[in-house]
Design an enzyme around this catalytic site. Structure first.
Site, PDB file in Angstrom:
ATOM      1  N   HIS A 166      58.443  48.139  41.365  1.00  0.00           N
ATOM      2  CA  HIS A 166      57.923  48.543  42.398  1.00  0.00           C
ATOM      3  C   HIS A 166      58.588  48.371  44.120  1.00  0.00           C
ATOM      4  CE1 HIS A 166      54.368  47.638  43.038  1.00  0.00           C
ATOM      5  NE2 HIS A 166      53.922  47.613  41.444  1.00  0.00           N
TER       6      HIS A 166
ATOM      7  N   CYS B 236      45.311  40.938  35.003  1.00  0.00           N
ATOM      8  CA  CYS B 236      44.786  39.950  36.285  1.00  0.00           C
ATOM      9  C   CYS B 236      44.970  38.448  35.819  1.00  0.00           C
ATOM     10  CB  CYS B 236      43.937  39.999  37.001  1.00  0.00           C
ATOM     11  SG  CYS B 236      43.151  41.311  38.028  1.00  0.00           S
TER      12      CYS B 236
ATOM     13  N   HIS C 131      42.304  46.133  38.812  1.00  0.00           N
ATOM     14  CA  HIS C 131      42.484  47.337  39.108  1.00  0.00           C
ATOM     15  C   HIS C 131      41.498  48.183  38.458  1.00  0.00           C
ATOM     16  CE1 HIS C 131      45.447  43.969  37.516  1.00  0.00           C
ATOM     17  NE2 HIS C 131      46.494  44.938  37.427  1.00  0.00           N
TER      18      HIS C 131
ATOM     19  N   HIS D 207      56.961  45.539  45.359  1.00  0.00           N
ATOM     20  CA  HIS D 207      57.483  43.783  45.146  1.00  0.00           C
ATOM     21  C   HIS D 207      58.858  44.107  46.147  1.00  0.00           C
ATOM     22  CE1 HIS D 207      56.304  44.812  40.459  1.00  0.00           C
ATOM     23  NE2 HIS D 207      55.336  43.996  41.073  1.00  0.00           N
TER      24      HIS D 207
ATOM     25  N   CYS E 198      39.785  40.237  33.021  1.00  0.00           N
ATOM     26  CA  CYS E 198      41.042  41.217  32.732  1.00  0.00           C
ATOM     27  C   CYS E 198      42.271  40.247  32.794  1.00  0.00           C
ATOM     28  CB  CYS E 198      40.733  41.592  34.363  1.00  0.00           C
ATOM     29  SG  CYS E 198      41.818  42.252  34.901  1.00  0.00           S
TER      30      CYS E 198
ATOM     31  N   LYS F 156      51.724  49.824  39.388  1.00  0.00           N
ATOM     32  CA  LYS F 156      52.791  50.573  38.007  1.00  0.00           C
ATOM     33  C   LYS F 156      51.111  50.970  37.382  1.00  0.00           C
ATOM     34  CE  LYS F 156      56.319  52.038  36.253  1.00  0.00           C
ATOM     35  NZ  LYS F 156      57.244  52.184  37.041  1.00  0.00           N
TER      36      LYS F 156
ATOM     37  N   CYS G 189      37.016  45.583  36.449  1.00  0.00           N
ATOM     38  CA  CYS G 189      37.968  44.899  37.393  1.00  0.00           C
ATOM     39  C   CYS G 189      38.094  45.126  38.622  1.00  0.00           C
ATOM     40  CB  CYS G 189      39.459  44.586  36.682  1.00  0.00           C
ATOM     41  SG  CYS G 189      40.773  44.028  37.800  1.00  0.00           S
TER      42      CYS G 189
ATOM     43  N   LYS H 187      45.926  51.241  46.633  1.00  0.00           N
ATOM     44  CA  LYS H 187      46.918  50.515  46.244  1.00  0.00           C
ATOM     45  C   LYS H 187      48.014  51.085  45.150  1.00  0.00           C
ATOM     46  CE  LYS H 187      48.059  45.413  45.155  1.00  0.00           C
ATOM     47  NZ  LYS H 187      48.177  45.029  42.853  1.00  0.00           N
TER      48      LYS H 187
HETATM   49  O1  ME8 Z   1      50.825  38.912  41.204  1.00  0.00           O
HETATM   50  N1  ME8 Z   1      51.602  46.820  48.499  1.00  0.00           N
HETATM   51  O2  ME8 Z   1      53.186  39.002  40.343  1.00  0.00           O
HETATM   52  P1  ME8 Z   1      52.890  40.916  40.298  1.00  0.00           P
HETATM   53  C1  ME8 Z   1      51.787  45.642  48.706  1.00  0.00           C
HETATM   54  N2  ME8 Z   1      53.136  37.236  38.197  1.00  0.00           N
HETATM   55  N3  ME8 Z   1      52.635  44.274  47.618  1.00  0.00           N
HETATM   56  C2  ME8 Z   1      52.276  45.004  46.530  1.00  0.00           C
HETATM   57  C3  ME8 Z   1      51.497  46.151  45.942  1.00  0.00           C
HETATM   58  C4  ME8 Z   1      51.501  46.617  47.108  1.00  0.00           C
HETATM   59  N4  ME8 Z   1      50.933  48.217  46.651  1.00  0.00           N
HETATM   60  N5  ME8 Z   1      52.063  45.731  44.727  1.00  0.00           N
HETATM   61  C5  ME8 Z   1      53.002  43.882  44.240  1.00  0.00           C
HETATM   62  C6  ME8 Z   1      51.963  38.167  40.054  1.00  0.00           C
HETATM   63  N6  ME8 Z   1      53.100  43.782  45.724  1.00  0.00           N
HETATM   64  C7  ME8 Z   1      51.660  37.137  40.080  1.00  0.00           C
HETATM   65  C8  ME8 Z   1      52.615  36.139  40.726  1.00  0.00           C
HETATM   66  S1  ME8 Z   1      52.884  34.397  41.809  1.00  0.00           S
HETATM   67  C9  ME8 Z   1      52.506  32.506  41.622  1.00  0.00           C
HETATM   68  C10 ME8 Z   1      52.316  34.693  40.904  1.00  0.00           C
HETATM   69  C11 ME8 Z   1      53.579  42.533  45.553  1.00  0.00           C
HETATM   70  O3  ME8 Z   1      54.485  41.696  39.468  1.00  0.00           O
HETATM   71  C12 ME8 Z   1      52.473  41.243  46.297  1.00  0.00           C
HETATM   72  O4  ME8 Z   1      53.153  40.489  46.685  1.00  0.00           O
HETATM   73  O5  ME8 Z   1      51.833  41.280  40.273  1.00  0.00           O
HETATM   74  C13 ME8 Z   1      51.384  40.903  45.474  1.00  0.00           C
HETATM   75  O6  ME8 Z   1      51.023  40.018  45.272  1.00  0.00           O
HETATM   76  C14 ME8 Z   1      52.305  40.946  44.258  1.00  0.00           C
HETATM   77  O7  ME8 Z   1      53.736  41.943  44.601  1.00  0.00           O
HETATM   78  C15 ME8 Z   1      51.856  40.968  42.745  1.00  0.00           C
HETATM   79  O8  ME8 Z   1      53.322  41.083  41.430  1.00  0.00           O
END
Ligand code: ME8
Length: 512
Positions: free
Chosen positions: A21, A132, A150, A24, A129, A301, A147, A298
């Site tokens: 989304h 997370c 979430h 990311h 959670c 998904k 959590c 925030k």
């Molecule tokens: O946490 N606003 O992956 P994830 C801004 N796999 N950035 C956002 C966002 C939002 N609403 N939502 C997601 C994970 N992001 C782990 C990380 S790293 C070693 C492991 C972005 O798929 C932002 O960079 O949940 C956030 O930190 C990341 O997506 C979380 O991605």
């Protein structure tokens, strides 16, 4: 051993439990802009992104779809590559944590920690959670049972786990935050991390026995590593840790690691402690940006507010997508997305200020000079000096990208674009043409095209596609990729005699 000679930057590796989304997209575009900016500055750059494919979350998502976890991640992986090409991302590598180049090195790294006595076996009880993939202590929970990220009920869990002696590193971490204030940025996040560590660190669990979708613990095959320890290590496994010492030396430590502010505990506490335990250097900086909000929450998904990048790119184009978020939201702070504000940025900043300027100037070179950039036959006057001053401020201002202040850099750049528009109005080349003032007209149009050349280079980190289209209109021999900041973005370097082409509008009217 070679010395570090590469600017190394990373994004988080994302969970491919679903398709990407715009959250990311946000981190990935910001990192890409910095990567392109550093290349423009002449640095050798290594830009890493990827997917975090182990853990219970992924195993559950796969089970829901009636697939094995491996089938699920293999099937969804192309969608992440689609996002990268849709958003013009210039990553040098893409790591998947299911690749052997990663899993084997995770085992090596963790073995080092085990052999050094930093990992031990114990039983853990606590609130967990699954979304997370993290335990929380009681006073972090919302209403005692949800959590904090979430807002979903946590589960009570008890497991025999291996533990990492995180508590052992508390003092060193506190000294790090104080001695290297740039390690965690922005400052508000550093303060948050610092108080978390100051309030007391507990050892953390690094393995799981309740499921097997993970990297096996090499000294005890009933366990797999906790997904976060596996995931964080991607930043070193992908660049040659334990496999290619030369490549590793040239890149590590990372210059900037981008994350969203949800990930600070893992990246600013666990991660440096793991590196200290292994005797590796720490990244220069972890930068935690804010959240994209939808309706004040925030965007994610799991609360059904996820917007796909393609929904915006289809309408506004990739350049506007990349420009909008960095221009509209102060990097580091939360920001709201709205369709209306994106439309306004497209129309005002892109179509009017920049697109019309290029179209107008190239149209005049076409009709008054047969499409050939004229010689600047007369010396520059007051109007040209004023414009040079405006452009110099914009050029200098873009260096705000070094501080990751993308908004300020772009604001200054648009002040510069405004200066070119004012110059065109003030010099009124259409009047010079009518008056038959050929030398004056030549100087004016040369100055305008030269400014377009500079602007094309300056916008290129943020809008590589529009920059390439504008560059192509200018008919220059040198490729855009050979341009360097600041050497080639100085006024007067445009060769006279180039054949320009007006062509299609840079930013056409948006579809209704
Ligand atoms: O946490 N606003 O992956 P994830 C801004 N796999 N950035 C956002 C966002 C939002 N609403 N939502 C997601 C994970 N992001 C782990 C990380 S790293 C070693 C492991 C972005 O798929 C932002 O960079 O949940 C956030 O930190 C990341 O997506 C979380 O991605």
């Amino acid at each position: 051993m070679p010395a570090k000679d590469t600017y190394y930057l990373t994004t988080p590796i994302y969970y491919p439990n679903d398709i990407p989304h715009i959250g990311h997209g946000y981190t990935t575009v910001a990192a890409d802009v910095l990567a392109r900016w550093r290349r423009l500055r002449g640095d050798r750059v290594h830009f890493l992104t990827g997917t975090d494919e182990h853990g219970e979350n992924i195993a559950r998502a796969a089970a829901k779809r009636g697939m094995t976890p491996q089938e699920h991640v293999d099937e969804i992986n192309p969608r992440w590559h689609d996002m990268l090409s849709l958003l013009d991302i210039s990553n040098d590598d893409f790591i998947r944590t299911t690749e052997t180049r990663h899993t084997a090195r995770v085992q090596d790294f963790m073995q080092v920690l085990y052999d050094r006595g930093d990992i031990y076996l114990d039983t853990y009880r606590g609130a967990y959670c699954v979304f997370c993939e993290a335990y929380y202590v009681a006073d972090e929970l919302v209403d005692g049972r949800l959590c904090p990220v979430h807002r979903r009920p946590v589960e009570q869990r008890e497991q025999e786990n291996y533990f990492f002696r995180l508590s052992h590193y508390a003092e060193q971490l506190l000294r790090l935050y104080d001695a290297e204030p740039s390690f965690v940025q922005p400052a508000v996040r550093r303060n948050e991390v610092r108080s978390f560590v100051e309030s007391g660190l507990q050892d953390v669990s690094v393995s799981r026995v309740s499921f097997d979708w993970g990297v096996p613990v090499p000294w005890d095959d009933k366990h797999v590593f906790y997904v976060w320890f596996d995931a964080l290590l991607n930043y070193v496994t992908a660049i040659g840790y334990g496999s290619d010492p030369d490549a590793f030396q040239r890149r590590w430590p990372a210059d900037v690691q981008f994350i969203g502010k949800d990930l600070i505990r893992f990246h600013c506490v666990y991660w440096p402690a793991m590196l200290l335990a292994a005797g590796l250097a720490l990244p220069e900086q972890v930068y935690a940006h804010g959240f994209l909000l939808v309706g004040g929450e925030k965007m994610s998904k799991s609360n059904a507010t996820g917007i796909r990048p393609a929904e915006l790119v289809d309408h506004f184009g990739v350049d506007c997508y990349r420009y909008y978020f960095l221009r509209e939201i102060s990097f580091g702070q939360d920001g709201s997305f709205s369709w209306e504000s994106m439309e306004a940025r497209y129309t005002t900043d892109l179509a009017n200020d920049l697109g019309n300027l290029a179209n107008r100037v190239l149209h005049m070179v076409g009709s008054y000079c047969g499409g050939t950039v004229p010689e600047p036959a007369v010396a520059a006057g007051d109007a040209e000096s004023a414009l040079a001053g405006g452009l110099a401020a914009a050029i200098e201002g873009l260096a705000a990208f070094d501080r990751l202040d993308f908004k300020k850099g772009l604001e200054d750049l648009w002040v510069g674009i405004g200066a070119v528009n004012r110059y065109v109005e003030a010099r009124a080349p259409w009047k010079l043409h009518k008056q038959g003032a050929a030398d004056e007209l030549g100087r004016c149009l040369y100055t305008c095209v030269d400014a377009l050349r500079i602007i094309a280079v300056l916008i290129s980190p943020v809008m590589p596609d529009a920059a390439a289209r504008l560059w192509a209109k200018l008919g220059l021999d040198e490729p855009l990729s050979a341009q360097r900041y600041p050497a080639t973005v100085q006024p007067g370097l445009l060769p006279a005699g180039a054949k320009v082409e007006r062509g299609e509008l840079l930013f056409p009217k948006l579809a209704e």
